[in-house]
Design a protein around this motif. Structure first.
Motif, PDB file in Angstrom:
ATOM      1  N   GLY A  70      31.572  51.943  -0.488  1.00  0.00           N
ATOM      2  CA  GLY A  70      32.149  51.564  -1.774  1.00  0.00           C
ATOM      3  C   GLY A  70      33.658  51.649  -1.802  1.00  0.00           C
ATOM      4  O   GLY A  70      34.290  51.237  -2.773  1.00  0.00           O
ATOM      5  N   LYS A  71      34.270  52.168  -0.740  1.00  0.00           N
ATOM      6  CA  LYS A  71      35.725  52.268  -0.674  1.00  0.00           C
ATOM      7  C   LYS A  71      36.201  51.879   0.722  1.00  0.00           C
ATOM      8  O   LYS A  71      35.573  52.249   1.721  1.00  0.00           O
ATOM      9  N   GLY A  72      37.314  51.166   0.791  1.00  0.00           N
ATOM     10  CA  GLY A  72      37.871  50.765   2.073  1.00  0.00           C
ATOM     11  C   GLY A  72      39.165  49.999   1.878  1.00  0.00           C
ATOM     12  O   GLY A  72      39.468  49.536   0.769  1.00  0.00           O
ATOM     13  N   VAL A  73      39.933  49.871   2.924  1.00  0.00           N
ATOM     14  CA  VAL A  73      41.216  49.155   2.870  1.00  0.00           C
ATOM     15  C   VAL A  73      41.183  48.029   3.901  1.00  0.00           C
ATOM     16  O   VAL A  73      40.838  48.262   5.064  1.00  0.00           O
ATOM     17  N   ILE A  74      41.529  46.823   3.467  1.00  0.00           N
ATOM     18  CA  ILE A  74      41.574  45.687   4.383  1.00  0.00           C
ATOM     19  C   ILE A  74      43.002  45.159   4.471  1.00  0.00           C
ATOM     20  O   ILE A  74      43.794  45.322   3.545  1.00  0.00           O
ATOM     21  N   GLN A  75      43.314  44.537   5.592  1.00  0.00           N
ATOM     22  CA  GLN A  75      44.629  43.951   5.825  1.00  0.00           C
ATOM     23  C   GLN A  75      44.525  42.425   5.721  1.00  0.00           C
ATOM     24  O   GLN A  75      43.720  41.817   6.416  1.00  0.00           O
ATOM     25  N   ILE A  76      45.333  41.835   4.833  1.00  0.00           N
ATOM     26  CA  ILE A  76      45.338  40.379   4.644  1.00  0.00           C
ATOM     27  C   ILE A  76      46.653  39.827   5.175  1.00  0.00           C
ATOM     28  O   ILE A  76      47.734  40.339   4.839  1.00  0.00           O
ATOM     29  N   ARG A  77      46.550  38.775   5.979  1.00  0.00           N
ATOM     30  CA  ARG A  77      47.749  38.168   6.564  1.00  0.00           C
ATOM     31  C   ARG A  77      47.895  36.719   6.128  1.00  0.00           C
ATOM     32  O   ARG A  77      46.905  36.019   5.910  1.00  0.00           O
ATOM     33  N   ILE A 320      38.079  35.690   8.803  1.00  0.00           N
ATOM     34  CA  ILE A 320      37.979  37.104   9.160  1.00  0.00           C
ATOM     35  C   ILE A 320      38.167  37.221  10.669  1.00  0.00           C
ATOM     36  O   ILE A 320      37.420  36.636  11.448  1.00  0.00           O
ATOM     37  N   ILE A 321      39.191  37.971  11.064  1.00  0.00           N
ATOM     38  CA  ILE A 321      39.545  38.104  12.481  1.00  0.00           C
ATOM     39  C   ILE A 321      39.415  39.568  12.877  1.00  0.00           C
ATOM     40  O   ILE A 321      40.046  40.439  12.280  1.00  0.00           O
ATOM     41  N   ALA A 322      38.590  39.835  13.885  1.00  0.00           N
ATOM     42  CA  ALA A 322      38.437  41.204  14.388  1.00  0.00           C
ATOM     43  C   ALA A 322      39.649  41.553  15.233  1.00  0.00           C
ATOM     44  O   ALA A 322      40.056  40.796  16.104  1.00  0.00           O
ATOM     45  N   GLN A 323      40.240  42.701  14.950  1.00  0.00           N
ATOM     46  CA  GLN A 323      41.383  43.135  15.742  1.00  0.00           C
ATOM     47  C   GLN A 323      40.916  43.507  17.143  1.00  0.00           C
ATOM     48  O   GLN A 323      39.789  43.934  17.349  1.00  0.00           O
ATOM     49  N   ALA A 324      41.817  43.379  18.098  1.00  0.00           N
ATOM     50  CA  ALA A 324      41.467  43.641  19.493  1.00  0.00           C
ATOM     51  C   ALA A 324      40.994  45.072  19.694  1.00  0.00           C
ATOM     52  O   ALA A 324      40.058  45.340  20.433  1.00  0.00           O
ATOM     53  N   ASP A 325      41.637  46.035  18.973  1.00  0.00           N
ATOM     54  CA  ASP A 325      41.252  47.420  19.164  1.00  0.00           C
ATOM     55  C   ASP A 325      39.951  47.761  18.464  1.00  0.00           C
ATOM     56  O   ASP A 325      39.450  48.868  18.575  1.00  0.00           O
ATOM     57  N   GLU A 326      39.416  46.798  17.703  1.00  0.00           N
ATOM     58  CA  GLU A 326      38.139  47.040  17.048  1.00  0.00           C
ATOM     59  C   GLU A 326      36.967  46.462  17.839  1.00  0.00           C
ATOM     60  O   GLU A 326      35.825  46.669  17.497  1.00  0.00           O
ATOM     61  N   LEU A 327      37.256  45.731  18.873  1.00  0.00           N
ATOM     62  CA  LEU A 327      36.165  45.192  19.686  1.00  0.00           C
ATOM     63  C   LEU A 327      35.406  46.345  20.321  1.00  0.00           C
ATOM     64  O   LEU A 327      35.993  47.229  20.944  1.00  0.00           O
ATOM     65  N   GLN A 328      34.098  46.369  20.142  1.00  0.00           N
ATOM     66  CA  GLN A 328      33.287  47.432  20.707  1.00  0.00           C
ATOM     67  C   GLN A 328      33.096  47.206  22.205  1.00  0.00           C
ATOM     68  O   GLN A 328      32.889  46.088  22.663  1.00  0.00           O
TER      69      GLN A 328
END
Length: 658
Positions: A70-77, A320-328
């Motif tokens: 229910g809570k989170g922060v997203i980055q918009i570019r 929606i673009i997955a950041q490189a450091d978020e790739l599992q």
């Protein structure tokens, strides 16, 4: 969710980003079909917010966190492209900006940074926007790197903004932060309430109309007598009273008859009154059917959602673009079954399943790793994407992913577990198990050498710290020797090195908290200890192996159920030639067996090649061992192709066996 919402109250706030109507409707329809859907499943349908100003959301962690908690922060570019113009000079073209960012103020801020010399490399800024869309052109000075400049723009201006998501809503008069599934569930319940109220209102109006039509129907059927009655009446009230008395009408029906126009007395109009009455009765029946059936209400909700999606749905605007450091990491690793081994000194490695070739019973085996004074203590199979729970002999538990275990060859030693996990001093790894993907309704059963058994819910171990947590309270001199996952209804088999076994239902051991000590599972003789615990399935066979390489299969039915805490029954006839029992396993004929000695000798053989004998027998030789050599570990390995084929025939889903 679709329109978005923002509001500030005393000590609380809500900030819900807009979403795509088509995706939300698809999510609602899916939730209607499968009310037990998880948030994880819903995220596949509703991948994230969708802003009317387009742009791109960078990173999915904030979305996942918001949808689950229910809570989170997203980055918009902003969306920007680099073009090469005349004289090879580069330009940055901004065509989309983040949500709630003012274009004029963005351009003004960039100009300020250029003027203050905080942003160098920009020669000109032009706003070429039109009714076709946004187009802001930034000219880059000759020799400057446009990509570096663009990254600085993202960092220093509102070309990249943060959006703090808070799914705070008023639910039943109380403020509550909800996850994505809870919000959709609430809306479905709201639509259900709306349909019930709407149908109840329509039913009330239909019944009122039917009541009047019923009176008019009586009137047209007795029209001549009623006209005569009205003509003879002294006034409207007397006519109304006489109609009510003679034809058993209500005041509303009598008044409707008196208000009826003369044209309603024609043949066609009389027929229309009767037809209207029949139609309204059919409508009443339909409305009552809706109120009496939850399935019909759900069908209406489903139809309305489908209609909204068809009439108003559109395509997603925000990328929606997955950041490189978020790739599992597992996304880059094939999910395949591997062998994992652990030695007495704590060396771990994983190997391909076909590392050891299958051999006939009684063979010498192939040479494993050159372990010098070390030896194998455990071997099991798992998938590379699985999570493992690592238990020490003193009851501490850790978690590790299989792909995090270094890959090795048959002759390699591997890496010491102390370099992978924070194992406390004085403790050694005793058991490693794979964690089921679905933990709800699963139990963890732990046994110790002193015959203690402990059962607790697997959900008690959802959050394991890097430094580990206690899984069982172990007294001095005792040690954990086996851990298994069950569904709460299985039979447990304990075996001692003295050749005794006891079988009892796991419900005999009540579920306990994570740090409790457990209860007595088996009564032991002086110097005797429990060497293994297994979970029994109906129809399996029990494989028993001794330290001198002897073993046998016995029918599971030969091990009768007893009460927990007894001394048990004989599992195998032991002699000096056989040595003590080192391990028991529930097996089937399609399994393969892996046998490891303390000298590093490894042999793989088929279970079908091992004799099926009675419980009170000595067994046959499975592996030739030297006088100073002992079998210290066995593990069954299921042929993947045969197992998947058997599972498909049974209509089940494949899962890792270990």
């Amino acid at each position: 969710l679709i329109n978005g919402s923002a509001g500030i109250a005393v000590g609380m706030a809500t900030n819900i980003p807009p979403h795509n109507l088509t995706e939300v409707m698809d999510g609602l329809l899916a939730l209607l079909e499968t009310p037990t859907m998880s948030v994880h499943d819903l995220v596949k349908i509703i991948p994230g917010p969708d802003f009317p100003t387009y742009g791109a959301i960078h990173g999915t962690m904030g979305i996942q966190q918001a949808y689950h908690t229910g809570k989170g922060v997203i980055q918009i570019r902003a969306k920007a492209d680099i073009e090469v113009g005349k004289n090879d000079r580069e330009k940055i073209i901004i065509t989309e900006i983040p949500y709630q960012v003012n274009k004029a103020k963005l351009i003004e801020r960039i100009a300020e940074l250029v003027h203050e010399k905080e942003l160098e490399g920009i020669s000109d800024i032009r706003d070429e926007s039109s009714r076709e869309g946004i187009r802001v052109v930034i000219d880059v000075k000759r020799g400057e790197n446009a990509s570096v400049l663009l990254n600085r723009l993202y960092k220093q201006t509102q070309m990249q903004t943060s959006f703090g998501i808070i799914f705070l809503s008023i639910y039943n008069g109380q403020p509550r932060v909800m996850n994505l599934k809870e919000m959709l569930d609430c809306f479905i319940e709201h639509r259900r309430e709306v349909i019930i109220r709407r149908t109840t209102y329509e039913l009330k109006k239909a019944k009122e109309r039917a009541h009047i039509l019923e009176g008019l129907k009586i009137a047209v059927e007795n029209i001549d007598a009623i006209v005569e009655l009205v003509k003879k009446a002294e006034g409207p009230q007397q006519a109304k009273d006489q109609l009510m008395e003679r034809y058993t009408l209500s005041a509303i029906q009598a008044q409707a008859i008196l208000d009826m126009r003369l044209q309603r007395l024609t043949g066609l109009e009389r027929d229309k009154i009767i037809a209207d009455y029949q139609a309204i009765m059919a409508e009443i029946h339909r409305l009552e059917g809706i109120l009496g059936s939850e399935e019909k209400i759900r069908t209406i909700i489903r139809d309305e959602f489908t209609l909204i999606r068809t009439e108003y749905g559109d395509v997603r605007r925000t990328e929606i673009i997955a950041q490189a450091d978020e790739l599992q990491v597992e996304d880059l690793i094939a999910n395949e079954e591997v062998i994992v081994t652990i030695t007495h000194k704590g060396y771990l490695k994983r190997m391909a399943l076909d590392t050891y070739r299958s051999q006939k019973r009684g063979g010498k085996g192939v040479k494993g790793a050159d372990l010098e004074e070390d030896f194998y203590t455990s071997i099991f199979t798992a998938e590379t994407h699985d999570t493992l729970m690592v238990f020490t002999d003193k009851g501490t538990v850790f978690t590790i992913r299989v792909y995090q275990i270094p890959e090795g060859q048959r002759t390699s030693k591997g890496r010491n577990v102390v370099n992978l996990l924070s194992i406390p001093n004085g403790e050694k790894v005793q058991q490693i198990i794979t964690v089921p993907k679905e933990r709800e309704g699963k139990f963890l059963v732990i046994s110790t050498e002193h015959g203690v058994i402990k059962r607790s819910e697997l959900n008690e171990y959802n959050h394991v710290k890097a430094s580990g947590i206690k899984a069982i309270k172990v007294v001095d001199g005792d040690a954990v020797n086996a851990v298994r996952v069950t569904d709460g209804k299985k039979d447990i088999l304990l075996c001692s090195d003295g050749g005794k076994t006891i079988r009892f239902n796991e419900e005999d051991a009540r579920a306990m908290g994570r740090v409790s000590q457990g209860v007595k599972g088996m009564a032991l003789e002086e110097g005797e200890k429990v060497i293994g615990m297994e979970i029994l399935e109906p129809g399996v066979e029990i494989l028993t192996v001794t330290e001198r390489g002897y073993g046998k299969r016995s029918e599971e039915s030969e091990y009768r159920s007893q009460s927990r805490g007894g001394k048990g029954i004989l599992a195998m006839k032991l002699t000096d030639k056989t040595g003590n029992i080192v391990s028991i396993k529930p097996v089937t004929e399609r399994d393969d067996l892996m046998i490891i000695t303390d000298k590093g000798q490894v042999i793989r053989t088929k279970i079908s090649g091992i004799s099926l004998l009675g419980r009170n027998t000595q067994g046959v030789r499975l592996i030739n061992v030297k006088p100073d050599e002992k079998v210290i570990s066995i593990e069954k390995i299921i042929d993947p192709e045969e197992e998947v084929e058997a599972i498909v025939e049974a209509g089940e889903s494949p899962e890792t066996k270990h």
